[in-house]
Design an enzyme around this catalytic site. Structure first.
Site, PDB file in Angstrom:
ATOM      1  N   LYS A 180       0.871  -1.227   0.115  1.00 23.05           N
ATOM      2  CA  LYS A 180       0.102   0.015   0.086  1.00 23.05           C
ATOM      3  C   LYS A 180       0.874   1.372   0.060  1.00 23.05           C
ATOM      4  O   LYS A 180       1.602   1.573   0.947  1.00 23.05           O
ATOM      5  CB  LYS A 180      -0.621   0.330   1.165  1.00 23.05           C
ATOM      6  CG  LYS A 180      -2.005   0.993   1.041  1.00 23.05           C
ATOM      7  CD  LYS A 180      -2.625   1.752   2.262  1.00 23.05           C
ATOM      8  CE  LYS A 180      -1.784   2.783   2.766  1.00 23.05           C
ATOM      9  NZ  LYS A 180      -1.622   4.090   1.916  1.00 23.05           N
ATOM     10  N   GLU A 256       9.918   1.222  10.675  1.00 22.36           N
ATOM     11  CA  GLU A 256      10.975   2.225  10.340  1.00 22.36           C
ATOM     12  C   GLU A 256      10.439   3.760  10.543  1.00 22.36           C
ATOM     13  O   GLU A 256       9.652   4.209   9.626  1.00 22.36           O
ATOM     14  CB  GLU A 256      11.204   2.092   8.834  1.00 22.36           C
ATOM     15  CG  GLU A 256      12.597   2.147   8.523  1.00 22.36           C
ATOM     16  CD  GLU A 256      13.693   1.316   9.083  1.00 22.36           C
ATOM     17  OE1 GLU A 256      14.012   1.832  10.199  1.00 22.36           O
ATOM     18  OE2 GLU A 256      13.806   0.116   8.583  1.00 22.36           O
ATOM     19  N   CYS A 290      13.510  10.617   7.593  1.00 21.70           N
ATOM     20  CA  CYS A 290      13.546   9.900   8.916  1.00 21.70           C
ATOM     21  C   CYS A 290      14.560  10.370   9.706  1.00 21.70           C
ATOM     22  O   CYS A 290      14.636  10.578  11.099  1.00 21.70           O
ATOM     23  CB  CYS A 290      13.040   8.657   8.996  1.00 21.70           C
ATOM     24  SG  CYS A 290      14.147   7.613   7.892  1.00 21.70           S
ATOM     25  N   GLU A 385       9.581  15.611  15.813  1.00 19.82           N
ATOM     26  CA  GLU A 385       9.947  15.782  14.666  1.00 19.82           C
ATOM     27  C   GLU A 385       9.293  16.621  13.581  1.00 19.82           C
ATOM     28  O   GLU A 385       7.902  16.511  13.702  1.00 19.82           O
ATOM     29  CB  GLU A 385       9.887  14.032  13.932  1.00 19.82           C
ATOM     30  CG  GLU A 385      10.176  13.901  12.660  1.00 19.82           C
ATOM     31  CD  GLU A 385      10.098  12.618  12.411  1.00 19.82           C
ATOM     32  OE1 GLU A 385       9.079  11.792  12.590  1.00 19.82           O
ATOM     33  OE2 GLU A 385      11.153  12.200  11.759  1.00 19.82           O
TER      34      GLU A 385
HETATM   35  P1  NAI Z   1       1.895   8.291   8.462  1.00 25.55           P
HETATM   36  O1  NAI Z   1       2.713   7.478   9.555  1.00 25.55           O
HETATM   37  O2  NAI Z   1       0.468   8.487   8.556  1.00 25.55           O
HETATM   38  O3  NAI Z   1       1.531   7.573   6.937  1.00 25.55           O
HETATM   39  C1  NAI Z   1       2.671   6.801   6.313  1.00 25.55           C
HETATM   40  C2  NAI Z   1       1.919   5.605   5.602  1.00 25.55           C
HETATM   41  O4  NAI Z   1       0.990   4.894   6.690  1.00 25.55           O
HETATM   42  C3  NAI Z   1       0.927   6.154   4.419  1.00 25.55           C
HETATM   43  O5  NAI Z   1       1.194   5.019   3.584  1.00 25.55           O
HETATM   44  C4  NAI Z   1      -0.277   5.936   5.261  1.00 25.55           C
HETATM   45  O6  NAI Z   1      -1.519   5.906   4.538  1.00 25.55           O
HETATM   46  C5  NAI Z   1      -0.188   4.788   6.397  1.00 25.55           C
HETATM   47  N1  NAI Z   1      -1.074   5.008   7.401  1.00 25.55           N
HETATM   48  C6  NAI Z   1      -1.702   5.904   8.073  1.00 25.55           C
HETATM   49  N2  NAI Z   1      -2.621   5.731   9.066  1.00 25.55           N
HETATM   50  C7  NAI Z   1      -2.634   4.343   9.074  1.00 25.55           C
HETATM   51  C8  NAI Z   1      -3.285   3.188   9.940  1.00 25.55           C
HETATM   52  N3  NAI Z   1      -4.149   3.855  10.786  1.00 25.55           N
HETATM   53  N4  NAI Z   1      -3.163   1.966   9.487  1.00 25.55           N
HETATM   54  C9  NAI Z   1      -2.156   1.614   8.569  1.00 25.55           C
HETATM   55  N5  NAI Z   1      -1.571   2.332   7.907  1.00 25.55           N
HETATM   56  C10 NAI Z   1      -1.677   3.888   8.074  1.00 25.55           C
HETATM   57  O7  NAI Z   1       2.669   9.396   7.808  1.00 25.55           O
HETATM   58  P2  NAI Z   1       2.162  10.950   7.489  1.00 25.55           P
HETATM   59  O8  NAI Z   1       0.665  11.141   8.146  1.00 25.55           O
HETATM   60  O9  NAI Z   1       2.283  10.822   6.018  1.00 25.55           O
HETATM   61  O10 NAI Z   1       3.203  11.836   8.273  1.00 25.55           O
HETATM   62  C11 NAI Z   1       3.029  12.240   9.566  1.00 25.55           C
HETATM   63  C12 NAI Z   1       4.608  12.372  10.183  1.00 25.55           C
HETATM   64  O11 NAI Z   1       5.070  11.149  10.179  1.00 25.55           O
HETATM   65  C13 NAI Z   1       5.407  13.113   9.560  1.00 25.55           C
HETATM   66  O12 NAI Z   1       5.210  14.529  10.059  1.00 25.55           O
HETATM   67  C14 NAI Z   1       6.812  12.827   9.881  1.00 25.55           C
HETATM   68  O13 NAI Z   1       7.078  13.166  11.201  1.00 25.55           O
HETATM   69  C15 NAI Z   1       6.435  11.105   9.904  1.00 25.55           C
HETATM   70  N6  NAI Z   1       7.015  10.374   8.672  1.00 25.55           N
HETATM   71  C16 NAI Z   1       8.067   9.630   8.944  1.00 25.55           C
HETATM   72  C17 NAI Z   1       8.481   8.875   7.727  1.00 25.55           C
HETATM   73  C18 NAI Z   1       9.575   8.184   7.885  1.00 25.55           C
HETATM   74  O14 NAI Z   1      10.265   8.149   6.798  1.00 25.55           O
HETATM   75  N7  NAI Z   1       9.925   7.532   9.054  1.00 25.55           N
HETATM   76  C19 NAI Z   1       7.849   9.015   6.582  1.00 25.55           C
HETATM   77  C20 NAI Z   1       6.738   9.688   6.614  1.00 25.55           C
HETATM   78  C21 NAI Z   1       6.124  10.303   7.720  1.00 25.55           C
END
Ligand code: NAI
Ligand code: MG
Length: 487
Positions: A180, A256, A290, A385
């Site tokens: 996904k 991660e 990240c 972050e």
């Molecule tokens: P997110 O963690 O909400 O999204 C990442 C993935 O998880 C996307 O594919 C999203 O559709 C999915 N997701 C979201 N809610 C979910 C759920 N309840 N169950 C299963 N999958 C789910 O991250 P978002 O909202 O894009 O960004 C929020 C914060 O997350 C950012 O400000 C940043 O701090 C962090 N982040 C960290 C990343 C990294 O590389 N470790 C990458 C993206 C965001």
């Protein structure tokens, strides 16, 4: 703006392009001008069910995939890598459209990702168990078997590398997958799915279902037939995934997650070189990384000079149209733009803003590279972050003090030290709590080395040999080994 031909907008299930069961679609947005690029099929629980069914069928013990020699899995991966090279220019233009990152950077990420596919292609027939001199008259050995049907939930910051970090080791190990992609960046994942099919992988081995997190992502993490979920994203969602795994079927989980990584610069460092390392460590990928070193700690003796240099480099950073020669494009979306700007406002109230601090232009999600000096550890911008182009510079006096401060975070993804004193570097390596430590460089992530976090930065490792171990189960086999023939 480049004209990019968009070929795939449907769900990819069982090697076929299909609409969502609900027929719903969602828009994917160009962060450069906030326009809708295209509507993409919106996967939900019903679609995830179909994709998991396909992946489960492809994992059946007599399936084409399960009966393939391991070396042939490697050959399919090599083919995929060649197709990625062939289409790298197209894929990078598509990525820039959807994500906003500079197109030269996107191109580099695709070539790197193709190399990762080759690394795991070579590993496919080298996933070795061991023979063990166990107690008793027995012969004991271990088999490393594919973990099964895997769910991959991807972020939007490095869409192609993240897709490959997850599928390449899983396929080398013999697993099947439902991927996904992030709702912000579904397009390259779908283009890669087309290449998976063209490479000749059997139907159902890789399925790609775009959709939103709580719906499509939630269905995947709650699915009882999914044996493992690999996730990259926020710590908040990482917790949700671990809870779902615990509640449903104890599926394996690798996470991660976020970071608030420190980079520590000692008095003996060359200020210009250190400022350059720190700049790239904070601003790479518009700060949407990240492992970004968002806490820069500078020793008092060079602090003022360093702050001046850091501000100078940030002011020179080229921000703009990502199809041109720039270093930074827009942030990913409105939500992240607003979030980053609110951190910048909070920083302006508490610390000294020495560069940037504002939006660039009036259209698209562009933000000036922003540098705060005199940041203290209790400030919001030092603790949370930000995930945007913001560097926070802190002053320190002694080694003991700075190690404690560097470790004073719930996260533990990366850490860096800049010094010419080998004893300082070695002591820092020894005492800092982080999954990756860099000395006189930063964010040098390689295909061959494991990557992941301590503490709330995650669970498990990706890349390298460890990366493949996350996709195998260990089966211990013990045979009675008589001293003499029993007959
Ligand atoms: P997110 O963690 O909400 O999204 C990442 C993935 O998880 C996307 O594919 C999203 O559709 C999915 N997701 C979201 N809610 C979910 C759920 N309840 N169950 C299963 N999958 C789910 O991250 P978002 O909202 O894009 O960004 C929020 C914060 O997350 C950012 O400000 C940043 O701090 C962090 N982040 C960290 C990343 C990294 O590389 N470790 C990458 C993206 C965001
Ligand atoms: Mg979210």
């Amino acid at each position: 703006m480049a004209k990019v031909d968009i070929k795939y907008t449907k769900l990819f299930i069982n090697n076929e392009w299909v609409d969502a069961v609900s027929k719903k679609t969602f828009p994917t947005i160009n962060p450069q001008d906030e326009s809708v690029i295209v509507q993409v099929a919106e996967g939900d629980k019903a679609d995830i069910d179909l994709a998991v069914q396909a992946a489960k069928k492809a994992f059946h013990r007599y399936s084409e995939w399960r009966t393939l020699d391991a070396s042939q899995r490697g050959r399919l991966l090599l083919k995929l890598a060649d197709l990625m090279d062939r289409d790298a220019k197209y894929l990078s233009e598509l990525e820039t459209l959807d994500n906003g990152k500079p197109v030269t950077q996107a191109y580099g990420e695709i070539i790197w990702a193709a190399g990762i596919v080759r690394y795991y292609a070579g590993k496919a027939d080298k996933i070795l168990g061991s023979t063990i001199p166990a107690d008793g008259d027995v012969l004991s050995f271990t088999l490393k078997e594919p973990v099964g049907v895997c769910g991959s939930i991807l972020p939007w910051n490095y869409p192609v590398p993240m897709f490959i970090w997850k599928i390449a080791p899983a396929l080398a190990a013999g697993c099947t997958l439902v991927v996904k992609p992030a709702e912000q960046t579904p397009l390259t994942a779908l283009a890669l799915a087309a290449l998976v099919k063209e490479a000749g992988f059997p139907a159902g081995v890789v399925n790609v279902v775009p959709g939103y997190g709580p719906t499509a992502g939630g269905a995947l993490t709650h699915h009882p037939d999914v044996d493992k979920v690999a996730f990259t994203g926020s710590t908040e969602v990482g917790r949700i995934i671990m809870n779902a795994a615990a509640a449903v079927n104890l599926k394996r989980v690798t996470l991660e997650l976020g970071g608030k990584s420190p980079l520590v610069i000692f008095n003996d460092a060359d200020v210009d070189k250190a400022a350059d390392i720190a700049h790239r460590a904070a601003f790479a990928n518009a700060g949407q990384c990240c492992v970004a070193a968002t806490r820069t700690y500078v020793q008092a003796g060079i602090y003022d000079k360093f702050v001046a240099k850091a501000a100078e480099i940030a002011q020179k950073r080229k921000v703009g149209n990502p199809y041109e020669e720039v270093e930074q494009g827009p942030q990913i979306d409105k939500e992240m733009y607003d979030k980053v700007m609110s951190y910048i406002e909070s920083g302006k109230k508490q610390a000294r803003c020495v560069a940037g601090g504002n939006r660039v232009g009036s259209k698209g999600f562009f933000i000036q590279p922003t540098v705060f000096a005199d940041v203290t550890d209790d400030m919001k911008i030092s603790r949370e972050e930000i995930f945007g182009p913001v560097q926070s510079i802190h002053k320190f006096d002694s080694f003991e003090e700075v190690v404690d401060r560097a470790n004073d975070s719930n996260y533990g993804l990366g850490a860096g030290v800049v010094t010419n004193d080998v004893n300082i570097a070695l002591a820092f390596i020894r005492h800092v709590r982080a999954g990756s430590v860099w000395v006189n460089t930063y964010e040098h992530v390689t295909t061959q080395t494991p990557f992941g976090g301590f503490r709330e930065s995650g669970l498990g490792r990706e890349l390298g040999e460890e990366g493949i171990q996350q996709y195998v189960e260990n089966k211990t086999v013990t045979l009675n080994l008589p001293k003499k023939p029993l007959l």
